[in-house]
Structures are given as structure tokens and as C-alpha cells.
Design a protein around this motif. Sequence first.
Motif, PDB file in Angstrom:
ATOM      1  N   TYR A 127       0.696  -1.331  -0.058  1.00 12.94           N
ATOM      2  CA  TYR A 127       0.066   0.044  -0.008  1.00 12.94           C
ATOM      3  C   TYR A 127       0.836   1.316  -0.032  1.00 12.94           C
ATOM      4  CZ  TYR A 127      -3.584   3.552   1.528  1.00 12.94           C
ATOM      5  OH  TYR A 127      -4.262   4.449   1.694  1.00 12.94           O
TER       6      TYR A 127
ATOM      7  N   GLU B  54       2.867   3.368  -2.852  1.00  6.55           N
ATOM      8  CA  GLU B  54       1.911   4.113  -3.798  1.00  6.55           C
ATOM      9  C   GLU B  54       1.134   5.397  -3.041  1.00  6.55           C
ATOM     10  OE1 GLU B  54       2.282   3.529  -6.990  1.00  6.55           O
ATOM     11  OE2 GLU B  54       3.777   1.799  -6.380  1.00  6.55           O
ATOM     12  N   HIS B  55       1.152   5.277  -1.679  1.00  4.26           N
ATOM     13  CA  HIS B  55       0.448   6.671  -1.231  1.00  4.26           C
ATOM     14  C   HIS B  55       1.500   7.456  -0.410  1.00  4.26           C
ATOM     15  CE1 HIS B  55      -2.530   3.312  -2.264  1.00  4.26           C
ATOM     16  NE2 HIS B  55      -3.081   4.433  -2.340  1.00  4.26           N
TER      17      HIS B  55
ATOM     18  N   ASN C  12       8.316   5.738   3.506  1.00  3.45           N
ATOM     19  CA  ASN C  12       8.675   5.226   2.570  1.00  3.45           C
ATOM     20  C   ASN C  12      10.358   5.787   2.754  1.00  3.45           C
ATOM     21  OD1 ASN C  12       6.743   3.963   0.847  1.00  3.45           O
ATOM     22  ND2 ASN C  12       6.276   5.915   0.344  1.00  3.45           N
TER      23      ASN C  12
END
Length: 203
Positions: free
Chosen positions: A70, A73-74, A82
Motif C-alpha cells: 500500500y 503508492e501512497h 517510504n
Amino acid sequence: MRRIIVISMITLDGVMQAPGGPKEDTSGGFKYGGWTAPYSDEVFGKEMQEELKQADYLLGRKTYKLWAGYWPEHGDFWPGINEGYKYVFSKNMKKSDPIVTGWKNSVVLKTVADIKKLKNSKGSDIQVWGSSELIQLLLKNDLVDELKLKIYPLTLGKGKKLFNKGAIPAAFTLTKSIVTPSGVIIASYKRAGKVKTGDVVSS
């Protein structure tokens, strides 16, 4: 030495399973995923932003796999997740697994000794999110330096719990607490040595 900080949303009866959504974790037939949703407000959001600042993270295998599918990408919502290092505790995963190599700054830890070595290294605080089984292991080995809890005004009866089979007798000191308009108690507890006992004398 780095601090290991457990960050958890729990009910009054200690359930921590699937706070974020109906499909987050339905294991054991859990039907109440997303139970935190009705309690969001501005005060809660402000506190959350502080916890979403970049740190390093220690995660159990199930939580890691969920997040790895998840958060890459967010990152606009949580850039720190990240950029920070993700340490996934798993006896079966390998550092060459695609799910590990595909999410940057990911490292596999296989033993309690690996966690202790990480804790004794230099670096930022290490946050633990989700990961109920890992938390039991950390509590059992007295590796939790701080608990940051959000206690919601409801009970669910069944579900994965924060304090289950792993907790040892341990004292904590309350270092911060607020109550949000929706009734969520946000409290931080710092590890404070052994449990003390005595007689309660009534006047």
C-alpha cells in the motif's frame, strides 16, 4: 541506544485488530474492521501528524506485507514511511524476497538477538505499528521503551489484543495525555522499572 516505541490504537478491552478498515484484517472471523473511523476529529488528526514524521519502523511479517502493498503508492500522505528503514521480523522471509527488495530501505530480522542488536545501535527511534504477535515478543523480552496508545470508548470482545500472552510485570510512567472531543484518550507511557507493591491503608 535506540528506543522502541509501540504505537497502537486499542479499544477499552484492549483489541487492536483492524482499526483502519473493514478489509484490513479479517482473520479469526473479525467483523469490526474500521472501528476507529467514527472518532476522527481535528485534535486527533493533529496528534497523528506528529507520529507520522519520519522514523525507522519494526514490523511483523503480516503488517509488513500489508504495508508494502500500500504505502509505496501512497507516500503523499505519509512520506516518512517510504524514506525510513523498515525492519521486518520474520523467520521465513529472506532479504532477497521481491516484497523486501521492492520496498526501499527494508531489512529482514530473524531473531530476538537481531532486535537487541538493532536497539543497541545508533540511529533514530524505532516505531512499532500493528504487529500484534511481534509486540507480545517485545513485551516478553522487555524491549519496549514507550507505549503510545489511543484508547477508544468502545469494547469489541474478540480480536487480537495489545496485551495478551507476552506481557511481563512492568511499571510505566504517564508522560503525556489528552482527550479528544470524540472521547479518544491519547496517552504516552514510558518504561519505569519494576512493579512496586504495598498495603493500601484507608483513613
